[in-house]
Design a protein around this motif. Structure first.
Motif, PDB file in Angstrom:
ATOM      1  N   LEU A  39      33.133   6.009 -11.087  1.00  0.00           N
ATOM      2  CA  LEU A  39      33.264   6.870 -12.458  1.00  0.00           C
ATOM      3  C   LEU A  39      34.194   8.006 -12.410  1.00  0.00           C
ATOM      4  N   LEU A  40      34.524   8.524 -10.955  1.00  0.00           N
ATOM      5  CA  LEU A  40      35.483   9.637 -10.776  1.00  0.00           C
ATOM      6  C   LEU A  40      36.616   9.173 -10.656  1.00  0.00           C
ATOM      7  N   VAL A  41      36.939   7.947 -10.179  1.00  0.00           N
ATOM      8  CA  VAL A  41      38.363   7.352  -9.642  1.00  0.00           C
ATOM      9  C   VAL A  41      38.979   7.556 -11.193  1.00  0.00           C
ATOM     10  N   PRO A  42      38.651   6.677 -12.311  1.00  0.00           N
ATOM     11  CA  PRO A  42      39.282   6.768 -13.387  1.00  0.00           C
ATOM     12  C   PRO A  42      39.775   8.127 -13.940  1.00  0.00           C
ATOM     13  N   LEU A  43      39.103   9.106 -13.635  1.00  0.00           N
ATOM     14  CA  LEU A  43      39.376  10.539 -14.262  1.00  0.00           C
ATOM     15  C   LEU A  43      40.528  11.229 -13.579  1.00  0.00           C
ATOM     16  N   LEU A  44      41.060  10.455 -12.672  1.00  0.00           N
ATOM     17  CA  LEU A  44      42.274  10.985 -12.120  1.00  0.00           C
ATOM     18  C   LEU A  44      43.319  10.779 -12.921  1.00  0.00           C
ATOM     19  N   ARG A  49      43.402  20.388 -14.832  1.00  0.00           N
ATOM     20  CA  ARG A  49      42.384  20.984 -13.646  1.00  0.00           C
ATOM     21  C   ARG A  49      41.437  19.898 -13.705  1.00  0.00           C
ATOM     22  N   LEU A  50      41.111  18.817 -14.309  1.00  0.00           N
ATOM     23  CA  LEU A  50      40.120  17.975 -14.257  1.00  0.00           C
ATOM     24  C   LEU A  50      40.598  17.451 -12.932  1.00  0.00           C
ATOM     25  N   GLN A  51      42.025  16.960 -12.933  1.00  0.00           N
ATOM     26  CA  GLN A  51      42.483  16.144 -11.559  1.00  0.00           C
ATOM     27  C   GLN A  51      42.037  16.929 -10.274  1.00  0.00           C
ATOM     28  N   VAL A  52      42.221  18.241 -10.299  1.00  0.00           N
ATOM     29  CA  VAL A  52      42.000  19.110  -9.097  1.00  0.00           C
ATOM     30  C   VAL A  52      40.501  18.962  -8.743  1.00  0.00           C
ATOM     31  N   HIS A  53      39.548  19.071  -9.713  1.00  0.00           N
ATOM     32  CA  HIS A  53      38.009  19.149  -9.322  1.00  0.00           C
ATOM     33  C   HIS A  53      37.663  17.625  -9.010  1.00  0.00           C
ATOM     34  N   VAL A  54      38.250  16.500  -9.606  1.00  0.00           N
ATOM     35  CA  VAL A  54      37.878  15.382  -8.965  1.00  0.00           C
ATOM     36  C   VAL A  54      38.407  15.050  -7.469  1.00  0.00           C
ATOM     37  N   LEU A  55      39.665  15.579  -7.479  1.00  0.00           N
ATOM     38  CA  LEU A  55      39.974  15.383  -5.948  1.00  0.00           C
ATOM     39  C   LEU A  55      39.369  16.364  -5.180  1.00  0.00           C
ATOM     40  N   GLY A  56      38.820  17.534  -5.560  1.00  0.00           N
ATOM     41  CA  GLY A  56      37.924  18.308  -4.710  1.00  0.00           C
ATOM     42  C   GLY A  56      36.646  17.701  -4.447  1.00  0.00           C
ATOM     43  N   THR A  57      36.150  16.706  -5.157  1.00  0.00           N
ATOM     44  CA  THR A  57      35.024  15.915  -4.965  1.00  0.00           C
ATOM     45  C   THR A  57      35.260  14.775  -4.093  1.00  0.00           C
ATOM     46  N   LEU A  58      36.446  14.015  -4.306  1.00  0.00           N
ATOM     47  CA  LEU A  58      36.690  12.811  -3.839  1.00  0.00           C
ATOM     48  C   LEU A  58      37.175  13.065  -2.240  1.00  0.00           C
ATOM     49  N   ARG A  69      34.496   3.685   1.697  1.00  0.00           N
ATOM     50  CA  ARG A  69      34.400   2.423   1.326  1.00  0.00           C
ATOM     51  C   ARG A  69      34.130   2.364   0.019  1.00  0.00           C
ATOM     52  N   ALA A  70      33.269   3.266  -0.686  1.00  0.00           N
ATOM     53  CA  ALA A  70      32.934   3.379  -2.083  1.00  0.00           C
ATOM     54  C   ALA A  70      34.238   3.623  -3.176  1.00  0.00           C
ATOM     55  N   LEU A  71      35.134   4.655  -2.331  1.00  0.00           N
ATOM     56  CA  LEU A  71      36.346   4.840  -3.148  1.00  0.00           C
ATOM     57  C   LEU A  71      37.418   3.715  -3.066  1.00  0.00           C
ATOM     58  N   LEU A  72      37.463   3.149  -2.025  1.00  0.00           N
ATOM     59  CA  LEU A  72      38.226   1.910  -2.041  1.00  0.00           C
ATOM     60  C   LEU A  72      37.937   0.733  -2.933  1.00  0.00           C
ATOM     61  N   ASP A  73      36.476   0.511  -2.811  1.00  0.00           N
ATOM     62  CA  ASP A  73      35.975  -0.549  -3.790  1.00  0.00           C
ATOM     63  C   ASP A  73      36.039   0.044  -5.323  1.00  0.00           C
ATOM     64  N   ALA A  74      36.244   1.180  -5.566  1.00  0.00           N
ATOM     65  CA  ALA A  74      36.489   1.699  -6.735  1.00  0.00           C
ATOM     66  C   ALA A  74      38.111   1.605  -7.251  1.00  0.00           C
ATOM     67  N   GLY A  75      38.935   1.251  -6.377  1.00  0.00           N
ATOM     68  CA  GLY A  75      40.230   0.927  -6.509  1.00  0.00           C
ATOM     69  C   GLY A  75      41.045   2.383  -6.357  1.00  0.00           C
ATOM     70  N   VAL A  76      40.702   3.392  -5.626  1.00  0.00           N
ATOM     71  CA  VAL A  76      41.190   4.687  -5.619  1.00  0.00           C
ATOM     72  C   VAL A  76      42.844   4.828  -5.144  1.00  0.00           C
ATOM     73  N   ALA A  77      43.151   3.677  -4.356  1.00  0.00           N
ATOM     74  CA  ALA A  77      44.477   3.818  -3.743  1.00  0.00           C
ATOM     75  C   ALA A  77      45.647   3.838  -4.807  1.00  0.00           C
ATOM     76  N   PRO A  78      45.812   2.692  -5.864  1.00  0.00           N
ATOM     77  CA  PRO A  78      46.868   3.094  -6.778  1.00  0.00           C
ATOM     78  C   PRO A  78      46.667   4.039  -7.564  1.00  0.00           C
ATOM     79  N   LEU A  80      45.938   7.191  -6.546  1.00  0.00           N
ATOM     80  CA  LEU A  80      46.367   8.040  -6.012  1.00  0.00           C
ATOM     81  C   LEU A  80      47.801   8.199  -5.745  1.00  0.00           C
ATOM     82  N   VAL A  81      48.524   6.963  -5.811  1.00  0.00           N
ATOM     83  CA  VAL A  81      50.042   6.767  -5.740  1.00  0.00           C
ATOM     84  C   VAL A  81      50.510   7.150  -7.124  1.00  0.00           C
ATOM     85  N   GLY A  82      49.761   6.991  -8.217  1.00  0.00           N
ATOM     86  CA  GLY A  82      50.195   7.283  -9.416  1.00  0.00           C
ATOM     87  C   GLY A  82      50.374   8.962  -9.559  1.00  0.00           C
TER      88      GLY A  82
END
Length: 195
Positions: A39-44, A49-58, A69-78, A80-82
């Motif tokens: 749920l958090l990864v799409p908010l990136l 400020r939302l990005q900052v708070h989400v990153l502060g959680t992740l 593992r949970a973050l990678l399963d959520a597809g976080v890496a692409p 983060l590149v964006g």
């Protein structure tokens, strides 16, 4: 439940609260076992400020392997590149980079992270940064490339002609006209060593 609401203001408040609680190892463990990462990864993709708070959680969540593992399963890496491609603030760029490096430094998960990054445009991003006049931008690209070069999933992509040309250009660049100070000379020498 607030993250599932679909309401940006509510999601932002939830992200801020999670950021406050995630320093607790018990909270991190519980979060990693829920659908919070997905749920958090799409908010990136939201700005401000939302990005900052989400990153502060992740970022704290990625301190332990279940969270990574949970973050990678959520597809976080692409995602983060964006962020790194478009971030104008160090408040976004620095935690995004730190999170990427955490994922790549996990021996068990690094191949999965490298594969996501290769597919998510990381090499295109690094290639563009290598042509930058900003030494810090080039350093960021070289740090990421060195990490990616250690993993089979992304190493096969490093021979792209444009990327090789940029690396060669850094090695053969004539910096004599810059008359750099000693600190700049050290930075240039370090850059060439990375290349």
């Amino acid at each position: 439940d607030l993250l599932r609401s679909g309401l940006p203001d509510v999601q932002a408040s939830a992200a801020r609260l999670l950021e406050m609680f995630v320093a607790d190892p018990g909270v991190r463990h519980r979060l990693a076992s829920t659908d919070a990462p997905s749920l958090l990864v799409p908010l990136l993709s939201f700005g401000g400020r939302l990005q900052v708070h989400v990153l502060g959680t992740l970022l704290p969540l990625a301190a332990e392997q279940p969270g990574r593992r949970a973050l990678l399963d959520a597809g976080v890496a692409p995602s983060l590149v964006g962020l790194l491609e478009n971030a104008e603030s160090t408040a976004v760029r620095q935690p995004a980079l730190s999170l990427l490096l955490l994922l790549l430094s996990d021996v068990e998960l690094a191949e999965q992270a490298a594969q996501q990054l290769a597919q998510g445009g990381a090499l295109r991003f690094c290639t563009a940064l290598l042509g930058s006049a900003d030494a810090n931008a080039r350093k960021l690209a070289l740090v990421l490339l060195r990490q990616l070069s250690q993993h089979e999933a992304s190493r096969c992509e490093l021979g792209r002609p444009e990327l090789v040309e940029r690396l060669c250009a850094l090695l053969t660049r004539d910096d004599s006209a810059l008359q750099p100070q000693q600190s700049q000379q050290r930075a240039l020498a370090e850059e060439r060593e990375h290349v």
